[in-house]
Design an enzyme around this catalytic site. Structure first.
Site, short mmCIF file in Angstrom:
data_model
loop_
_atom_site.label_atom_id
_atom_site.label_comp_id
_atom_site.label_asym_id
_atom_site.label_seq_id
_atom_site.Cartn_x
_atom_site.Cartn_y
_atom_site.Cartn_z
N CYS A 1 -6.64 -1.15 -2.94
CA CYS A 1 -7.93 -0.73 -3.52
C CYS A 1 -7.93 -0.83 -5.04
CB CYS A 1 -8.28 0.67 -3.06
SG CYS A 1 -8.45 0.81 -1.26
N GLU B 1 -3.91 13.88 2.61
CA GLU B 1 -4.68 13.65 1.39
C GLU B 1 -6.07 14.27 1.53
OE1 GLU B 1 -2.74 9.54 -0.37
OE2 GLU B 1 -4.70 9.46 0.60
N SER C 1 -5.53 11.64 -2.68
CA SER C 1 -5.54 10.19 -2.81
C SER C 1 -5.49 9.83 -4.29
CB SER C 1 -6.81 9.62 -2.19
OG SER C 1 -7.03 8.30 -2.62
N CYS D 1 0.80 -1.22 0.00
CA CYS D 1 0.00 0.00 0.00
C CYS D 1 0.83 1.27 0.00
CB CYS D 1 -1.01 -0.03 1.15
SG CYS D 1 -2.34 -1.21 0.82
N ASP D 2 0.13 2.38 0.01
CA ASP D 2 0.56 3.69 -0.46
C ASP D 2 1.99 4.10 -0.12
OD1 ASP D 2 -2.12 3.52 -1.01
OD2 ASP D 2 -2.52 5.61 -0.61
N LYS D 3 2.28 4.36 1.16
CA LYS D 3 3.59 4.91 1.52
C LYS D 3 4.59 3.80 1.84
CE LYS D 3 1.18 8.46 1.07
NZ LYS D 3 -0.07 7.70 0.92
#
Length: 561
Positions: free
Chosen positions: A190, A441, A467, A118-120
């Site tokens: 996601c 975000e 996001s 995931c993101d970071k």
């Protein structure tokens, strides 16, 4: 081998401690391989990473290594969204890189597999790989599935936009509950081309992940098989002494940016790619994104701006099929090294595009230029970023009065209360890396704009970020940020904002003299409580640099690597 240190006669205590963990003499004779696993029970994209890590360990053992697993932290951006918790995800990126460095260096491990999703966490792990420069491979947990809810294929952006749709009475309470119950149906990152999936795809494009790393859905058995292959590939990298800086080069980074443009990826890549390059001592200016965008066609229409999901891209041939299409116009450097131990050209030999609806021919793109644009002007002298592929054509050019908010929550409340009018430009400031702190975000206000039916008539400009699930005229990373005395700090209610995305312009209709006068009289607000009290955010706000440089820590803290 770094772990040869443990074979010295005087290292009796160190070997004894390894044996207290249950390791045998035979295991300690083999290369010691770190498995950095960011599994936890909060992030849906990480809930299943224990199984992925077990796959990697199996692959390492097959090829004669001894895997040693250790944890890293990870934040779910979606769960942290819309409240003070969102100050932490970007800040966690540096912490993740540091924690991996600490574990690998303290225990002198020979190579490492980075288990992430995931993101970071993905860029944090890639930063660690570039910094440590020991044989490394990234293996992700894969994307969540998109499924039909209320008769419509649904992903995370649809879930959050449902609040506005409910307030407008487009859906009823039962439909809203269905979206809540079934909109995120499985483990995985996601389902659209949001930040996590963009970064997983770019990891593959950069050469640091195996073919399929970005697109094989999380619930599929192929994902576990890929994890085993990653463990075996890592041992091959160790044998050949191929290190991250042999793979993460200026050429491979440009490949990743080209794929980003073709896919219409998240604007957060403009923070993460420079940060990864920074760890490899490669200078990447954000204008490189615009340079590559101008010549790279947008050939995939991915959610949130388009109709396709990661499962569709995987079925169509995945990231390598996209790169093969781009290579037809020499937009990809095929000579770069990858974690297979082979060049990109060798890996691509048998790749084909399997669905031309998902991956369009390069001469029949959705748009002739890429999905991200860098904007400049008197409101953003050091640049701002927009996901152009997710902006409605009607609002690519926009002019309207500024509606000023100094906190995300205040803006979202005004949007949902119907206080924002068609034509307005919502300004959210003091949300940058220092001012936030942590550069929150803005998914809630952008989704509220869409949900309230204002997506083609209202723009949002912020020194915060967005996001990957954001769509609409959402312009972020305005630099310098308000807390640093950027022009956004002195905007006043009703100032006219001019946005021209096709021509990369972001301006306020004020003279240079007026902006200078306002800045001369500007008094910085006191830091937010989170940046004042003891703890990580205070240290972060004191060390972090501008979004235009990737929001990395100040170079003079540690100099060149």
């Amino acid at each position: 081998m770094r772990s040869e240190v443990y074979k010295k006669t005087e290292m009796v205590m160190e070997r004894a401690l390894f044996k207290a963990d249950g390791f045998t003499d035979e295991e300690l004779e083999r290369p010691l391989i770190g498995i950095a696993n960011s599994q936890n029970e909060i992030i849906p994209g990480h809930i299943h990473l224990d199984r992925i890590a077990e796959g990697v360990k199996a692959g390492v053992r097959v090829e004669g290594g001894t895997p040693i697993e250790f944890p890293t932290i990870g934040i779910c951006d979606g769960i942290a969204m819309g409240h003070e918790g969102m100050m932490y995800p970007l800040a966690s990126r540096e912490h993740i890189a540091d924690s991996i460095e600490i574990m690998i260096e303290a225990h002198q491990l020979d190579a490492m597999a980075l288990v992430t999703n995931c993101d970071k966490i993905i860029p944090g792990m890639l930063m660690a790989a570039a910094r440590l420069n020991i044989p490394s491979i990234v293996i992700s947990g894969g994307p969540m599935l998109a499924i039909e809810v209320n008769g419509v294929l649904t992903d995370t952006s649809d879930v959050i936009e449902s609040v506005g749709r409910y307030k407008r009475k487009e859906i009823n309470s039962e439909q809203l509950k269905n979206i809540e119950d079934y909109g995120c149906p499985s483990a995985g990152s996601c389902a659209g081309m949001f930040t996590a999936n963009t970064m997983n795809c770019l990891t593959e494009a950069m050469g640091m992940g195996l073919v399929g790393n970005g697109t094989i859905p999380a619930p599929y058995s192929a994902r576990v098989r890929l994890a085993k292959e990653a463990g075996m590939a890592l041992m091959n990298l160790l044998k050949k002494d191929i290190k991250p800086r042999d793979i993460i080069t200026e050429e491979s980074i440009r490949n990743a940016i080209a794929v980003d443009m073709a896919l219409g990826g998240s604007t957060n890549t403009v923070l993460h790619i420079p940060a990864i390059a920074n760890e490899a001592d490669i200078e990447i200016d954000i204008d490189v994104f615009d340079e590559i965008s101008r010549k790279t066609p947008h050939i995939c229409s991915m959610s949130p701006g388009g109709e396709h999901f990661l499962q569709d891209l995987w079925r169509a041939g995945g990231v390598y099929a996209v790169m093969k299409e781009l290579s037809k116009k020499n937009l990809i450097n095929l000579d770069v090294m990858t974690v297979t131990g082979k060049t990109l050209k060798e890996n691509m030999k048998d790749i084909e595009v399997l669905d031309r609806e998902v991956i369009r021919p390069i001469d029949k793109p959705y748009e002739p230029r890429g999905g991200i644009a860098i904007l400049r002007g008197n409101l953003a002298p050091d640049g701002a970023v927009v996901k152009a592929s997710a902006v409605a054509k009607k609002i690519l050019k926009h002019k309207g009065p500024a509606r000023i908010f100094d906190r995300e929550e205040d803006a979202d409340e005004a949007i949902l209360a119907g206080k924002i009018n068609k034509g307005d430009v919502v300004i959210i400031r003091y949300e940058g890396p220092r001012g936030g702190p942590g550069m929150r975000e803005m998914l809630h206000p952008t989704s509220s704009i869409i949900g309230m039916g204002l997506g083609e008539s209202v723009a949002l400009v912020t020194d915060g970020r967005f996001s990957g699930a954001t769509k609409g005229s959402a312009i972020g990373h305005v630099s310098p940020e308000a807390m640093e005395g950027g022009p956004i700090a002195v905007l006043e209610e009703g100032d006219i904002i001019k946005i021209d995305i096709p021509h990369n312009k972001l301006d306020v209709e004020l003279s240079e003299e007026e902006i200078k006068t306002r800045l001369d009289n500007w008094i910085p607000p006191p830091p937010r409580p989170q940046a004042s009290r003891r703890g990580y955010l205070r240290r972060y706000s004191e060390m972090v640099t501008s979004a235009s440089t990737g929001a990395v820590f100040k170079r003079d803290l540690y100099g060149k690597h």
